[in-house]
Design a protein around this motif. Structure first.
Motif, PDB file in Angstrom:
ATOM      1  N   PHE A  14      28.719  26.750   7.371  1.00 40.37           N
ATOM      2  CA  PHE A  14      28.480  26.033   8.624  1.00 40.37           C
ATOM      3  C   PHE A  14      28.051  26.981   9.747  1.00 40.37           C
ATOM      4  CE2 PHE A  14      31.896  22.942   7.005  1.00 40.37           C
ATOM      5  CZ  PHE A  14      30.948  22.155   6.378  1.00 40.37           C
ATOM      6  N   LEU A  15      28.645  28.188   9.766  1.00 40.76           N
ATOM      7  CA  LEU A  15      28.386  29.132  10.859  1.00 40.76           C
ATOM      8  C   LEU A  15      27.195  30.046  10.596  1.00 40.76           C
ATOM      9  CD1 LEU A  15      32.027  30.237  11.753  1.00 40.76           C
ATOM     10  CD2 LEU A  15      30.533  28.758  13.097  1.00 40.76           C
ATOM     11  N   PRO A  51      18.324  20.572   7.317  1.00 44.60           N
ATOM     12  CA  PRO A  51      19.614  20.993   6.742  1.00 44.60           C
ATOM     13  C   PRO A  51      20.810  20.594   7.592  1.00 44.60           C
ATOM     14  CG  PRO A  51      18.015  22.769   6.647  1.00 44.60           C
ATOM     15  CD  PRO A  51      17.431  21.715   7.529  1.00 44.60           C
ATOM     16  N   TYR A  52      20.664  20.609   8.927  1.00 45.55           N
ATOM     17  CA  TYR A  52      21.787  20.324   9.810  1.00 45.55           C
ATOM     18  C   TYR A  52      22.072  18.820   9.879  1.00 45.55           C
ATOM     19  CZ  TYR A  52      20.003  24.911  10.762  1.00 45.55           C
ATOM     20  OH  TYR A  52      19.515  26.180  10.584  1.00 45.55           O
ATOM     21  N   PHE A  56      25.599  17.217   8.499  1.00 44.36           N
ATOM     22  CA  PHE A  56      26.443  16.317   9.295  1.00 44.36           C
ATOM     23  C   PHE A  56      26.811  15.075   8.493  1.00 44.36           C
ATOM     24  CE2 PHE A  56      26.575  12.453  11.896  1.00 44.36           C
ATOM     25  CZ  PHE A  56      27.725  12.712  12.630  1.00 44.36           C
ATOM     26  N   MET A  57      25.846  14.470   7.852  1.00 49.40           N
ATOM     27  CA  MET A  57      26.093  13.282   7.040  1.00 49.40           C
ATOM     28  C   MET A  57      27.047  13.611   5.894  1.00 49.40           C
ATOM     29  SD  MET A  57      25.373  10.087   6.634  1.00 49.40           S
ATOM     30  CE  MET A  57      25.280   8.777   5.406  1.00 49.40           C
ATOM     31  N   LEU A  89      27.237  19.171  14.781  1.00 47.26           N
ATOM     32  CA  LEU A  89      26.850  18.421  15.979  1.00 47.26           C
ATOM     33  C   LEU A  89      26.422  19.378  17.088  1.00 47.26           C
ATOM     34  CD1 LEU A  89      29.412  15.468  16.272  1.00 47.26           C
ATOM     35  CD2 LEU A  89      26.946  15.322  15.856  1.00 47.26           C
ATOM     36  N   THR A  90      27.108  20.517  17.196  1.00 48.16           N
ATOM     37  CA  THR A  90      26.729  21.526  18.189  1.00 48.16           C
ATOM     38  C   THR A  90      25.336  22.064  17.889  1.00 48.16           C
ATOM     39  OG1 THR A  90      29.047  22.172  18.475  1.00 48.16           O
ATOM     40  CG2 THR A  90      27.362  23.725  19.237  1.00 48.16           C
ATOM     41  N   PHE A  91      25.083  22.382  16.610  1.00 47.63           N
ATOM     42  CA  PHE A  91      23.767  22.878  16.215  1.00 47.63           C
ATOM     43  C   PHE A  91      22.684  21.843  16.492  1.00 47.63           C
ATOM     44  CE2 PHE A  91      25.616  25.863  12.726  1.00 47.63           C
ATOM     45  CZ  PHE A  91      26.000  26.745  13.716  1.00 47.63           C
TER      46      PHE A  91
END
Length: 242
Positions: A14-15, A51-52, A56-57, A89-91
């Motif tokens: 994620f990071l 990808p993001y 999320f999904m 969500l931040t990304f």
């Protein structure tokens, strides 16, 4: 123990688009700090949101799978996917801020579709299924499908890499995260006899391996000094969202 390691590798996944590990590999251009670059140059350049959005999904689906009303005793699945939702969500917010209007419309549409699918899944599961095994099976199948989508979402980037012979816009940390995360959760799934976790993570490990192979194949033909300020409309056609 294995599930804890799985959570750590998932957190790394994620990071991976951030500054994480960038300092250690900066001189070798090994780890691309995707969102640091986006904020610095106020442009998403040729990076893609796929990808993001898929991640999320995927996290939302697995969070529902891990709830006590579906699959009891899945605290680690709940915790890592809750963190994943916040991070992605931040990304997505950062990506949205620095995207073109065309890309923003695409992201809004995808989020609407994802919200409808998640709401529909919850409604169908709680209405039609009334036992934990039945709910686990139904949600597990849907999680499997979206987990595969998340792991194969970089295919659009991989296509561009092959056409342009450049890995400039394929974050290697994301690829490494896919591989490590997939391998650890394969072990966890084998111990727990959970095919819903096994199948998509095996695909994730394969996808990560292919991406890393592409990186080492094309890194020498990549122009790392290309002007960072070029926007998406100035990129070669192969790097577009088409």
């Amino acid at each position: 123990m294995v599930s804890t390691k799985g959570n750590l590798t998932a957190l790394y996944l994620f990071l991976s688009p951030t500054y994480f590990l960038f300092v250690a590999f900066n001189k070798q251009n090994f780890c691309s700090p995707t969102f640091i670059r986006i904020v610095k140059y106020k442009s998403v350049q040729a990076f893609k949101p796929d990808p993001y959005l898929a991640t999320f999904m995927n996290c939302a689906m697995w969070l529902f799978y891990g709830l006590p009303i579906v699959h009891p005793h899945s605290l680690l699945i709940i915790t890592i996917n809750s963190v994943g939702i916040v991070i992605t969500l931040t990304f997505c917010t950062i990506f949205f801020m620095y995207s073109t209007w065309a890309c923003r419309k695409k992201m809004i549409l995808v989020f609407i579709v994802e919200a409808i699918l998640i709401a529909g899944m919850i409604a169908v599961t709680l209405t039609l299924e009334h036992t934990h095994p039945a709910r686990s099976t139904l949600v597990g199948v849907m999680c499997l499908v979206f987990n595969i989508i998340m792991y194969t979402s970089p295919l659009t980037v991989m296509r561009s890499v092959i056409k342009t012979k450049s890995v400039r816009y394929m974050p290697i940390c994301l690829s490494l995260g896919n591989l490590l995360n997939g391998l650890v959760w394969i072990v966890y799934a084998a111990l727990e006899f959970d095919p819903f976790i096994m199948i998509p993570n095996a695909i994730g490990a394969i996808s990560g391996t292919i991406q890393i192979a592409l990186y080492f194949k094309y890194r020498k033909t990549t122009n790392w000094d290309e002007d960072e300020t070029r926007n998406e409309t100035e990129m070669p056609p192969a790097a577009s969202n088409a």
